[in-house]
Design a protein around this motif. Structure first.
Motif, PDB file in Angstrom:
ATOM      1  N   ARG A  22       0.842  -1.204   0.000  1.00 44.25           N
ATOM      2  CA  ARG A  22       0.000   0.000   0.000  1.00 44.25           C
ATOM      3  C   ARG A  22       0.876   1.252   0.000  1.00 44.25           C
ATOM      4  O   ARG A  22       0.646   2.183  -0.785  1.00 44.25           O
ATOM      5  CB  ARG A  22      -0.908   0.004   1.222  1.00 44.25           C
ATOM      6  CG  ARG A  22      -1.746   1.289   1.341  1.00 44.25           C
ATOM      7  CD  ARG A  22      -2.352   1.452   2.710  1.00 44.25           C
ATOM      8  NE  ARG A  22      -3.231   2.609   2.793  1.00 44.25           N
ATOM      9  CZ  ARG A  22      -4.374   2.625   3.449  1.00 44.25           C
ATOM     10  NH1 ARG A  22      -4.786   1.546   4.087  1.00 44.25           N
ATOM     11  NH2 ARG A  22      -5.104   3.729   3.484  1.00 44.25           N
ATOM     12  N   GLU A  75       1.083   4.076  -3.014  1.00 47.40           N
ATOM     13  CA  GLU A  75       0.845   5.495  -2.768  1.00 47.40           C
ATOM     14  C   GLU A  75       2.030   6.343  -3.224  1.00 47.40           C
ATOM     15  O   GLU A  75       1.851   7.434  -3.773  1.00 47.40           O
ATOM     16  CB  GLU A  75       0.558   5.720  -1.278  1.00 47.40           C
ATOM     17  CG  GLU A  75      -0.783   5.143  -0.833  1.00 47.40           C
ATOM     18  CD  GLU A  75      -1.063   5.334   0.646  1.00 47.40           C
ATOM     19  OE1 GLU A  75      -2.232   5.431   1.017  1.00 47.40           O
ATOM     20  OE2 GLU A  75      -0.079   5.366   1.428  1.00 47.40           O
ATOM     21  N   PHE A 107      -4.462   7.012   0.108  1.00 48.55           N
ATOM     22  CA  PHE A 107      -5.797   6.475   0.283  1.00 48.55           C
ATOM     23  C   PHE A 107      -6.331   6.852   1.668  1.00 48.55           C
ATOM     24  O   PHE A 107      -5.556   7.037   2.607  1.00 48.55           O
ATOM     25  CB  PHE A 107      -5.794   4.960   0.102  1.00 48.55           C
ATOM     26  CG  PHE A 107      -5.497   4.536  -1.301  1.00 48.55           C
ATOM     27  CD1 PHE A 107      -6.489   4.540  -2.268  1.00 48.55           C
ATOM     28  CD2 PHE A 107      -4.218   4.168  -1.671  1.00 48.55           C
ATOM     29  CE1 PHE A 107      -6.215   4.181  -3.569  1.00 48.55           C
ATOM     30  CE2 PHE A 107      -3.929   3.803  -2.969  1.00 48.55           C
ATOM     31  CZ  PHE A 107      -4.931   3.812  -3.925  1.00 48.55           C
ATOM     32  N   ALA A 116      -7.324  -0.852  -0.119  1.00 47.96           N
ATOM     33  CA  ALA A 116      -6.592   0.189  -0.844  1.00 47.96           C
ATOM     34  C   ALA A 116      -5.935  -0.390  -2.088  1.00 47.96           C
ATOM     35  O   ALA A 116      -5.951   0.226  -3.163  1.00 47.96           O
ATOM     36  CB  ALA A 116      -5.551   0.833   0.066  1.00 47.96           C
ATOM     37  N   GLY A 173      -7.418   0.529  -5.494  1.00 55.61           N
ATOM     38  CA  GLY A 173      -6.421   1.374  -6.132  1.00 55.61           C
ATOM     39  C   GLY A 173      -5.942   0.853  -7.464  1.00 55.61           C
ATOM     40  O   GLY A 173      -5.661   1.640  -8.383  1.00 55.61           O
ATOM     41  N   GLU A 197     -17.077   4.216  -0.307  1.00 55.63           N
ATOM     42  CA  GLU A 197     -15.644   4.361  -0.559  1.00 55.63           C
ATOM     43  C   GLU A 197     -15.377   5.462  -1.579  1.00 55.63           C
ATOM     44  O   GLU A 197     -14.422   6.238  -1.438  1.00 55.63           O
ATOM     45  CB  GLU A 197     -15.067   3.033  -1.047  1.00 55.63           C
ATOM     46  CG  GLU A 197     -14.965   1.972   0.040  1.00 55.63           C
ATOM     47  CD  GLU A 197     -14.597   0.618  -0.516  1.00 55.63           C
ATOM     48  OE1 GLU A 197     -14.048  -0.198   0.243  1.00 55.63           O
ATOM     49  OE2 GLU A 197     -14.857   0.347  -1.718  1.00 55.63           O
ATOM     50  N   LEU A 232     -13.013   8.681  -1.162  1.00 51.47           N
ATOM     51  CA  LEU A 232     -11.894   8.931  -2.075  1.00 51.47           C
ATOM     52  C   LEU A 232     -11.916  10.350  -2.611  1.00 51.47           C
ATOM     53  O   LEU A 232     -10.868  10.924  -2.914  1.00 51.47           O
ATOM     54  CB  LEU A 232     -11.942   7.934  -3.240  1.00 51.47           C
ATOM     55  CG  LEU A 232     -11.557   6.492  -2.922  1.00 51.47           C
ATOM     56  CD1 LEU A 232     -11.969   5.576  -4.066  1.00 51.47           C
ATOM     57  CD2 LEU A 232     -10.054   6.376  -2.660  1.00 51.47           C
TER      58      LEU A 232
END
Length: 218
Positions: free
Chosen positions: A168, A172, A179, A188, A192, A202, A206
């Motif tokens: 994660r 990112e 997230f 995520a 994602g 969700e 977001l």
């Protein structure tokens, strides 16, 4: 490097524990059955061995995050290499042959990673990076494919918690996004990378990030 080895071992253990009928189930990779994904993991293991045996004499051009590219569109399963993987998987005929080959080549890749110098430079995909960065990048590969493996197999073991958390963070960093904290690491990664659509709740959390998804890695 330790997380690479443990994530890879967890993924191979999950494959080894599958009953034969699960190999005919769909995976989280568009157009691929579980058997096709396992065949891809064999190819991945070969790539690890090849890369670790390909020293580079130039300075690094990428690191663990910039090794990954964010593509314009998700895979359809119709790419020639994807289609080749399907044909190769079918040629094994029996799941035990796939699991044997994955254990054989996968174990070798794991041992090679443990013996490699993390500071050594290697070349792959016309790029140069350290062994440590290369293996760190592959934690994301193993974790996402572990999620693909179990997408329709509720009784199969989950990826390592540390692998999910590290992947994660890497996702990112790759996409320069964050997230919502309410998202689990697994959600995520799934949302994602487009492995599942976000729920209405969700999507609201977001906000503007929803328009940037999915993040398709290549």
């Amino acid at each position: 490097m330790d997380l690479f080895s443990r994530s890879w071992a967890a993924l191979r253990t999950a494959v080894a524990g599958l009953p034969d009928q699960d190999f005919a189930q769909p995976s989280g990779c568009t157009g691929w059955l579980v058997r096709d994904l396992v065949c891809h993991l064999i190819i991945d293991a070969q790539d690890v061995l090849i890369t670790l045996a390909t020293p580079a004499g130039a300075p690094p051009t990428v690191n663990a995050e910039t090794y990954w590219r964010v593509e314009d569109r998700p895979p359809t399963g119709e790419d020639p290499l994807d289609a080749l993987t399907v044909r190769l998987a079918a040629a094994y005929e029996e799941p035990r042959l796939l699991t044997f080959h994955l254990d054989d080549v996968g174990s070798a890749a794991g041992r090679a990673a443990e013996l490699a110098d993390p500071g050594a430079l290697v070349s792959t995909r016309d790029e140069v990076l350290t062994v440590g960065d290369y293996l760190t990048a592959y934690v994301l590969e193993w974790t996402l494919h572990h999620l693909d493996l179990i997408a329709y197999l509720p009784d199969a073991p989950e990826p390592l918690a540390e692998g999910l958390a590290g992947s994660r963070t890497m996702l990112e960093r790759i996409a320069d996004v964050a997230f919502p904290a309410s998202f689990t690491d697994k959600d995520a990664l799934l949302v994602g990378t487009g492995r599942r659509a976000p729920t209405e709740g969700e999507r609201a959390e977001l906000g503007g990030l929803a328009a940037k998804l999915p993040l398709v890695l290549g």
